[in-house]
Design a protein around this motif. Structure first.
Motif, short mmCIF file in Angstrom:
data_model
loop_
_atom_site.label_atom_id
_atom_site.label_comp_id
_atom_site.label_asym_id
_atom_site.label_seq_id
_atom_site.Cartn_x
_atom_site.Cartn_y
_atom_site.Cartn_z
N ILE A 10 0.83 -1.22 -0.03
CA ILE A 10 -0.14 0.04 0.08
C ILE A 10 0.94 1.19 0.01
O ILE A 10 1.44 1.64 0.95
CB ILE A 10 -0.96 -0.10 1.26
N TYR A 11 0.85 1.96 -0.97
CA TYR A 11 1.88 3.21 -1.35
C TYR A 11 1.05 4.39 -0.87
O TYR A 11 0.14 4.75 -1.80
CB TYR A 11 2.42 3.04 -2.69
N VAL A 12 1.45 5.06 0.08
CA VAL A 12 0.50 6.33 0.65
C VAL A 12 1.35 7.36 0.14
O VAL A 12 2.69 7.38 0.17
CB VAL A 12 0.45 6.11 1.92
N LEU A 24 -1.52 7.60 9.08
CA LEU A 24 -0.60 6.26 9.47
C LEU A 24 -0.73 6.05 10.89
O LEU A 24 -0.96 4.90 11.07
CB LEU A 24 0.70 6.51 8.48
N ARG A 28 -2.03 2.44 12.33
CA ARG A 28 -1.01 1.56 13.07
C ARG A 28 -1.57 1.49 14.61
O ARG A 28 -1.32 0.05 14.88
CB ARG A 28 0.30 2.51 13.18
N VAL A 35 -0.01 -5.52 9.95
CA VAL A 35 0.50 -4.87 8.61
C VAL A 35 1.61 -4.25 9.37
O VAL A 35 1.98 -3.79 10.31
CB VAL A 35 -0.49 -3.75 8.46
N PHE A 37 4.59 -1.25 8.64
CA PHE A 37 4.60 0.09 8.16
C PHE A 37 6.12 0.40 8.12
O PHE A 37 6.79 0.21 8.93
CB PHE A 37 4.08 1.12 9.29
N VAL A 97 2.84 -1.03 4.58
CA VAL A 97 2.44 0.25 4.05
C VAL A 97 3.56 1.25 3.87
O VAL A 97 4.72 1.08 4.73
CB VAL A 97 1.36 0.85 5.20
N ASN A 99 4.93 5.29 3.12
CA ASN A 99 4.75 6.60 2.82
C ASN A 99 5.78 6.92 1.77
O ASN A 99 7.02 7.02 1.91
CB ASN A 99 5.26 7.22 4.13
N LEU A 180 -6.47 -1.08 3.80
CA LEU A 180 -5.58 -2.12 4.60
C LEU A 180 -6.27 -3.50 4.83
O LEU A 180 -5.74 -4.43 4.42
CB LEU A 180 -5.20 -1.48 5.88
#
Length: 186
Positions: A10-12, A24, A28, A35, A37, A97, A99, A180
């Protein structure tokens, strides 16, 4: 490169002030260890709410020379990297995930073709207010930043979810948790 399940990435991304770090953090707290991060490695000091590892320019260059970044980019004189640990996590089937950066999303798509992209945004007034509270830039710099907002588009096959984070964090957070959840099931 180890075979990875890029559908679990997952590219935020989104403009400064959109509340990516807050979103985020919200997620979290709610997903625990289900998941991963990814940390960002950045050549600047940490700021409030930001979760990254500070590196000097020399440290960054050394890690880059050893191939320790899955993704890396430069923006406004700073260097950003995502460690290769994300590939190990993806290879084990874990949702991850990242950022990321809008300007470098196509590079992420090339490396992780089935990734999910989440574009976080907010109204210009909300962005301006948040940027002013951060106090990294003066009013003229903030105005210039908002005026140069680049448009961005990914190819039509990219999976992109847009989330407006102008209002309550819980509203945008719930939408992000849904993304997510989809990646966890992929």
């Amino acid at each position: 490169m180890t075979r990875v399940d890029s559908a679990k990435l997952i590219y935020v991304m989104g403009p400064s002030g959109a509340g990516k770090d807050s979103l985020l953090g919200f997620a979290r707290e709610r997903v625990g260890t289900r998941v991963m991060f990814a940390h960002r490695y950045i050549t600047r000091a940490a700021a409030d709410g930001e979760n990254h590892i500070v590196l000097s320019h020399d440290e960054f260059a050394s890690r880059l020379s050893y191939g320790l970044f899955a993704m890396h980019w430069e923006s406004l004189g700073l260097r950003y990297g995502i460690g290769i640990e994300v590939d190990a996590w993806l290879a084990r089937g874990m949702p991850v995930v990242v950022n990321g950066s809008r300007q470098h999303a196509e590079l992420a798509l090339a490396r992780y073709p089935d990734a999910r992209f989440v574009h976080i945004d907010a109204t210009p007034a909300v962005l301006a207010s948040r940027l002013a509270r951060r106090a990294r830039e003066d009013a003229r710099q903030i105005e210039a930043r908002l005026a140069r907002r680049p448009s961005f588009e990914l190819p039509p096959h990219a999976r992109v979810v847009k989330i407006d984070n102008s209002g309550m964090l819980a509203d945008a957070g719930t939408q992000f948790l849904d993304v997510l959840s989809l990646a966890s099931c992929a």
